[in-house]
Scaffold this motif. Structure first.
Motif, PDB file in Angstrom:
ATOM      1  N   GLY A  58       0.804  -1.211   0.000  1.00 19.04           N
ATOM      2  CA  GLY A  58       0.000   0.000   0.000  1.00 19.04           C
ATOM      3  C   GLY A  58       0.834   1.258   0.000  1.00 19.04           C
ATOM      4  N   TRP A  88      -4.114  -0.847  -0.153  1.00 16.50           N
ATOM      5  CA  TRP A  88      -4.471   0.059   0.933  1.00 16.50           C
ATOM      6  C   TRP A  88      -3.715   1.361   0.805  1.00 16.50           C
ATOM      7  CZ3 TRP A  88      -0.095   1.175   3.859  1.00 16.50           C
ATOM      8  CH2 TRP A  88       0.933   0.226   3.821  1.00 16.50           C
ATOM      9  N   GLN A 138     -13.781   5.504   1.046  1.00 17.96           N
ATOM     10  CA  GLN A 138     -13.517   4.082   1.275  1.00 17.96           C
ATOM     11  C   GLN A 138     -14.227   3.214   0.235  1.00 17.96           C
ATOM     12  OE1 GLN A 138     -11.486   2.433   2.829  1.00 17.96           O
ATOM     13  NE2 GLN A 138     -12.277   0.475   3.555  1.00 17.96           N
ATOM     14  N   LEU A 195      -8.218  -3.546   1.340  1.00 17.25           N
ATOM     15  CA  LEU A 195      -8.441  -2.905   2.636  1.00 17.25           C
ATOM     16  C   LEU A 195      -8.970  -1.487   2.494  1.00 17.25           C
ATOM     17  CD1 LEU A 195      -5.249  -4.061   4.600  1.00 17.25           C
ATOM     18  CD2 LEU A 195      -7.542  -5.055   4.669  1.00 17.25           C
ATOM     19  N   ILE A 255      -6.511   3.092   5.559  1.00 19.41           N
ATOM     20  CA  ILE A 255      -6.099   2.795   6.929  1.00 19.41           C
ATOM     21  C   ILE A 255      -5.861   4.133   7.617  1.00 19.41           C
ATOM     22  CG2 ILE A 255      -4.358   1.714   8.408  1.00 19.41           C
ATOM     23  CD1 ILE A 255      -3.846  -0.313   6.232  1.00 19.41           C
TER      24      ILE A 255
END
Length: 703
Positions: free
Chosen positions: A176, A213, A382, A392, A395
């Motif tokens: 990520g 991510w 998101q 994911l 974060i």
């Protein structure tokens, strides 16, 4: 400074205050009596005289026996902890557990004789009850019905034995991006990157780079008025989000504005967009333009459907949202340091604050509306990240604490210790220590509050996210407390109930389906990393910090449960690190305790040792060929078993400038540096995503 005597040391131990510790060079250090006295005072302990100290020692056990129940019981799924119930000796008692979902479980008493004690003139006994193993995960209430008394209750939290990894991560590594959102300036930014820019970065990272991510800086709210704190790690609250990150044009109501109002909003947008060419990020100017635009949109009102959604949000967030919005409105009028406000306004529960809420209802409602807009845009970010292919998505980062004059400090009252600031003791990279100017949680008050403020904060950060990075997670085990006016090196550790804090973190992450990464750098108790591993929490490994027997740690030596990266926001971007810009900066700012030549020689030797490790793996290893060397560093980490591999966005463009220099405030433009290329020219988000090098670097590890 004098060493503590035996009585003071024993009292400190009872409250989890360290009287000695081992520093980063392995030196055993005794904490001064002055420091211990100041810390105990902040915990509400009277140590003003030998008599008071003796009374405080007796009060430790007496206060526990005065309670019918402990304030909070934190357990794990399947555990059967014993719970003491204090009551007049010989009185009858019945205990039951009210479950979160509405059910009730009878709690059985166990045969465990405890000698009665005389407490405040009453012979008091202790009955023991055992929680059943079948109590489900969640937040429950334990009720004790004692003969002749009002029922007493305690919060019961049942946490997972272990936080399982999200789907997919258990069987493969995920790569990520690591980004400071405010740096992502695009053509439509108001001089500061926003959530629309983050969505563009995430979708590009997923589609073009193969990333799963994107880790962002803390998005916690800063002050609502100038001057706005630049550091995302020194927020006014950790529960709510900075409206500076709103993309005004993405608010649905903008489409229905009148021609005149839309023109006024567009004018503010042009003012904000003109800030994109500034050499440093000007949050105050950006927020002035954005707030003016947001006020115009808010004033236009909501449709019945949207109004109902807003009302639902306000009801769900409850009093915490009201208090935060009230603080924002008060700060607008009286300044952002509540400690200088009129006495009647210094508590959220005062009659004067109630009067203010009635008089300024519209202003308070505006600040609540901002948080609703942010929740919607975070959810959209998101969703877009995952639709683009990220497993994911976003974060989020959780800061260590909050500003001492801010909203949480005002709203949470004595849940935070007064007269204390947290930081870190001296270490290799900050040899005079650090003071982060943040009041810490009081461990005792957190338990008395059923950990509700901590839980509510976690839920906000975890909402609509794929994970959470906990900055300085070691602070959930022990935190370095510095009495105000003392130097960072004169502090001491205060211990927390890590079973409770880590357990609650695992519970809320489990419910959100999120991964947890703990930043466990610096001076760490060895057992803390073992405990994190046991609970399924990933650690953090930075290539420049990982050594074994004087050599760069072999890839196979990295932990599986960790986020591995070449660099972090507290170091120079890799291209700058190779040029030792961090040493030059620390020398300029007076942060070195050794001669600069010694520091430079040591850093060059470290780079040479890393180059040797790259050569041993057959990777390009010439530090002067910066682009290839940076790729090799990431390929080296890709040979490790680390579950998460992070690529810093500045490394994608050869940025040299330090984002943050720990141990400084105004001496350096911390957190105000936009993205720049190798020559120091500004790089926009559009330019970043069009460059070929980011694809080369990312694809070298993602395939």
């Amino acid at each position: 400074m004098t060493a503590p005597d035996t009585d003071l040391a024993e009292l400190a131990k009872a409250y989890g205050v360290a009287t000695d510790f081992w520093d980063w060079q392995g030196v055993h250090t005794i904490v001064s009596a002055e420091t211990i006295t100041r810390v105990l005072t902040a915990l509400g302990v009277d140590v003003t005289s030998p008599e008071a100290l003796a009374q405080s020692r007796d009060e430790v056990w007496r206060s526990n026996w005065r309670r019918t129940l402990p304030p909070t019981i934190v357990s794990r799924e399947g555990w059967t902890p014993w719970v003491p119930v204090h009551l007049p000796h010989g009185a009858a008692v019945r205990v039951e557990l009210a479950l979160e979902d509405g059910g009730t479980i009878a709690v059985p008493q166990v045969d465990n004789w405890v000698e009665p004690r005389l407490v405040d003139g009453v012979l008091t006994g202790e009955a023991t009850f055992q929680l059943p193993a079948e109590v489900p995960l969640g937040w429950h209430l334990l009720w004790a019905h004692v003969e002749g008394r009002e029922p007493a209750y305690a919060t019961v939290v049942v946490t997972p034995q272990r936080l399982e990894l999200p789907a997919g991560l258990e069987h493969r590594r995920m790569t990520g991006l690591m980004s400071q959102v405010y740096q992502l300036r695009s053509a439509n930014s108001y001089g500061v990157g926003d959530l629309a820019d983050l969505a563009d970065l995430a979708t590009w990272g997923a589609a073009d780079l193969g990333c799963d991510w994107v880790l962002v800086n803390p998005l916690h709210a800063a002050q609502a008025c100038a001057p706005m704190e630049a550091s995302p790690y020194l927020p006014t609250t950790r529960r709510f989000v900075n409206p500076l990150y709103i993309r005004v044009e993405d608010i649905p109501e903008v489409a229905y504005l009148s021609v005149e109002v839309r023109a006024a909003v567009a004018a503010q947008a042009r003012t904000g967009q003109a800030l994109n060419t500034s050499e440093t990020i000007d949050r105050n100017a950006s927020w002035a333009a954005k707030r003016a635009a947001l006020e115009l949109v808010y004033a236009a009102g909501l449709s019945p459907r949207r109004a109902r959604a807003f009302e639902g949000f306000c009801e769900r967030e409850g009093q915490g949202l009201v208090d935060f919005a009230t603080w924002c409105a008060l700060a607008d009028m009286h300044g952002d340091d509540w400690r200088s406000w009129p006495a009647g306004l210094q508590s959220p529960t005062s009659p004067q604050v109630d009067e203010f809420r009635a008089e300024q209802a519209a202003e308070i409602d505006f600040f609540r509306w901002l948080q609703w807009v942010l929740e919607e845009q975070l959810a959209a970010t998101q969703r877009l990240a995952k639709e683009a292919g990220m497993a994911l998505g976003v974060i989020h980062d959780l800061a260590v604490g909050v500003h001492g004059s801010g909203a949480d400090s005002w709203g949470l009252g004595d849940a935070l210790a007064r007269g204390i600031e947290v930081g870190a003791p001296p270490d290799q990279f900050n040899q005079i220590g650090q003071n982060w100017s943040q009041p810490p949680w009081r461990p005792d008050r957190l338990a008395e509050l059923g950990y509700a403020p901590y839980r509510d904060m976690l839920r906000t950060v975890l909402r609509d996210s794929g994970g959470i990075r906990v900055d300085h997670i070691i602070g959930l085990f022990r935190l370095w407390w510095i009495p105000q006016g003392m130097s960072p090196g004169e502090g001491t550790y205060v211990h927390y109930d890590h079973e409770a804090l880590i357990g609650i973190l695992c519970l809320e992450a489990h419910r959100a389906g999120a991964v947890v990464v703990g930043e466990d750098l610096g001076v760490v108790q060895p057992f803390a990393r073992d405990f994190m591993k046991e609970r399924g929490i990933l650690g953090t490994s930075i290539l420049w910090f990982e050594w074994r027997d004087g050599k760069a740690l072999a890839p196979e030596g990295y932990r599986e449960l960790c986020l591995a990266s070449v660099t972090t926001h507290d170091l120079a971007p890799t291209a700058g690190y190779l040029e030792l810009v961090h040493v030059a900066l620390r020398e300029k700012l007076g942060l070195l305790t050794r001669d600069a030549a010694v520091e430079e020689a040591e850093e060059r030797a470290a780079i040479a040792r890393v180059a040797e490790a790259l050569e041993a793996r057959g990777l390009p290893h010439d530090p002067s060929d910066v682009e290839e060397f940076v790729i090799s560093l990431h390929r080296y980490l890709a040979l490790s078993p680390a579950k998460l591999l992070g690529i810093s966005v500045p490394d994608l463009i050869g940025d040299r400038r330090v984002v943050n220099q720990p141990g400084t405030d105004k001496e350096y433009p911390n957190w105000c540096v936009p993205l720049t290329g190798p020559s120091g020219d500004l790089v926009s988000l559009e330019q970043l995503t069009a460059l070929p090098y980011p694809r080369r670097l990312a694809r070298s590890v993602t395939g």
